[in-house]
Design an enzyme around this catalytic site. Structure first.
Site, short mmCIF file in Angstrom:
data_model
loop_
_atom_site.label_atom_id
_atom_site.label_comp_id
_atom_site.label_asym_id
_atom_site.label_seq_id
_atom_site.Cartn_x
_atom_site.Cartn_y
_atom_site.Cartn_z
N GLU A 278 -12.90 39.28 -11.74
CA GLU A 278 -11.51 39.77 -11.58
C GLU A 278 -11.39 41.21 -12.03
O GLU A 278 -10.71 42.02 -11.41
CB GLU A 278 -10.53 38.88 -12.36
CG GLU A 278 -10.43 37.45 -11.86
CD GLU A 278 -10.03 37.36 -10.39
OE1 GLU A 278 -9.21 38.18 -9.95
OE2 GLU A 278 -10.56 36.49 -9.69
N ASP A 363 -18.19 40.84 -7.26
CA ASP A 363 -19.33 40.03 -7.72
C ASP A 363 -20.41 40.90 -8.34
O ASP A 363 -20.97 40.58 -9.39
CB ASP A 363 -19.94 39.25 -6.54
CG ASP A 363 -19.17 37.96 -6.24
OD1 ASP A 363 -18.29 37.59 -7.05
OD2 ASP A 363 -19.46 37.32 -5.21
ZN LIG Z 1 -12.26 38.12 -6.04
#
Ligand SMILES: [Zn+2]
Length: 422
Positions: A278, A363
């Site tokens: 996030e 990521d």
């Molecule tokens: Zn995401």
């Protein structure tokens, strides 16, 4: 029949065929892979779980298709078959004040849409979600949510609609520019108002109490240069077993929110990795970029609406007798909001492509700031818990999914993780 009627009908058909074709592909693909867990997940996900995810996916695709067919029917009924015209004539008979009549036209369409969506929401929550064990909602909670939503949309939506109608009447040929500025201002206010005042109407937010976890998260936030104002747990379990985490708001209203369902399913390492993902969105300014893109696009749409609202054929092609004497503004708004999505759906894959690229970036960021293997473990857990299919059809996924397919995403993370000491 005008050229635009034909074009509208053509796009409606294209939209429906595209959705139908994608749905068939998705169902076929998922069913084809139903009998074996993909090799890279074989040691973490059971066959039973995998089959449950397949059945859940297929059930949702089928339900989505039925809902879409009904929506398309309603759309044709309101436009080409004269539904909107009939409502407007009805209102004209009862209401003399032009402004109030127009506002009521907008409200009537809102109510019709809500009533048509209602059986689907009920079915989705109490049949589909319940069948797969996800529903935690009771009927009283469902209807209290509905009542709150109606009150909120009336309190926020009606004044906004009234202001736009007023601008259309009073602000001259550039009204659409003023209306756009109002739209931007409204959305910016909502970005702050939503986490502070609206979300708490539906859920309880409590400070994260687990001090060890809170400490780890604060460390991570500091490491990532994220000014953290609040760390909250939301009682998502009141409504659904699906888990999530997000961060929201601007400035003072900026906060990280965990669903209690997520906290209960992941260990601290995994939670940290999810949060690092996030924060990757924050680091790469994805949310800001998305807001800028959406405001820019909406400027284009407002300009288009400004032009269309003065074109007689726009009304006539869509089953409405044009009255360009100043009392057609609400009709222009309604037609525009109903009809534009039919033309934009074939381009949905462009926005989703951008969104999937952002997910890869987030990521990669999580892998660098936290740990790729922990993120993989968390994701596998979440796919499993949420019964998300591991084997989506690539084309269906390209059109509908804001996140990359599980296997692709995890393969990339494995590459990133391989570079790290275990
Ligand atoms: Zn995401």
């Amino acid at each position: 029949m005008t050229l635009f009627t034909l074009l509208f009908a053509l796009f409606l058909l294209l939209d429906a065929s595209l959705r139908f074709w994608l749905a068939r592909r998705q169902v076929a693909h998922v069913m084809h892979h139903r009998d074996a867990v993909p090799a890279i997940f074989a040691d973490q996900i059971s066959l039973r779980s995998h089959q449950r995810a397949a059945d859940y996916t297929v059930a949702r695709v089928r339900m989505g298709l039925i809902e879409r067919i009904v929506d398309a029917g309603v759309l044709v009924g309101l436009t080409l078959l004269g539904g909107l015209q009939a409502i407007d004539f009805g209102l004209m008979r009862w209401i003399d004040n032009d402004f109030i009549r127009q506002l009521l036209l907008l409200a009537s369409v809102g109510v019709i849409m809500m009533l048509i969506g209602l059986p689907f929401s009920l079915w989705r929550q109490f049949r589909l979600e319940a069948r797969f064990g996800f529903n935690r909602m009771t009927l009283p909670l469902f209807f209290s949510d509905l009542a709150k939503n109606i009150v909120l949309s009336t309190l926020l939506g009606l004044p906004l609609a009234a202001a736009v109608l007023w601008l259309m009447t009073e602000a001259g040929t550039l009204w659409w520019l003023w209306a756009w500025l109002l739209w931007v201002a409204f959305n910016l206010v909502m970005l702050v108002a939503f986490p502070l005042w609206i979300a708490p109407l539906f859920n309880r937010f409590t400070q994260l109490e687990d001090e060890t976890l809170a400490g780890r998260i604060r460390n991570l936030a500091t490491r990532c240069g994220f000014p953290l104002d609040g760390l909250f747990v939301m009682d998502g379990s009141r409504r659904s077993a699906h888990g999530n985490a997000y961060f929201t708001g601007f400035g003072k209203a900026r906060r990280i929110v965990f669903f209690d369902t997520l906290l209960s399913r992941l260990n601290h390492d995994q939670i940290e990795a999810v949060l690092a993902h996030e924060l990757g969105h924050f680091h790469h300014r994805h949310i800001l970029k998305r807001i800028v893109v959406s405001f820019t696009l909406s400027l284009g749409f407002f300009a288009l609406l400004g032009w269309l609202s003065t074109q007689l054929w726009f009304y006539a092609s869509l089953g409405v007798a044009p009255m360009l004497n100043g009392s057609h503004h609400a009709m222009a708004l309604v037609l525009f909001c109903l009809v534009v999505p039919v033309f934009t759906f074939p381009f949905a894959f462009i926005t989703n492509m951008g969104s999937r690229r952002d997910e890869f970036q987030a990521d990669a960021y999580a892998a660098s700031q936290s740990n790729a293997d922990h993120l993989i473990a968390a994701l596998v857990r979440l796919y499993d818990d949420n019964a998300a299919t591991l084997t989506p059809d690539p084309l269906h996924s390209a059109f509908y999914d804001s996140h990359p397919p599980a296997a692709v995403r995890i393969a990339r993370l494995r590459l990133a993780g391989g570079a790290q000491p275990a």
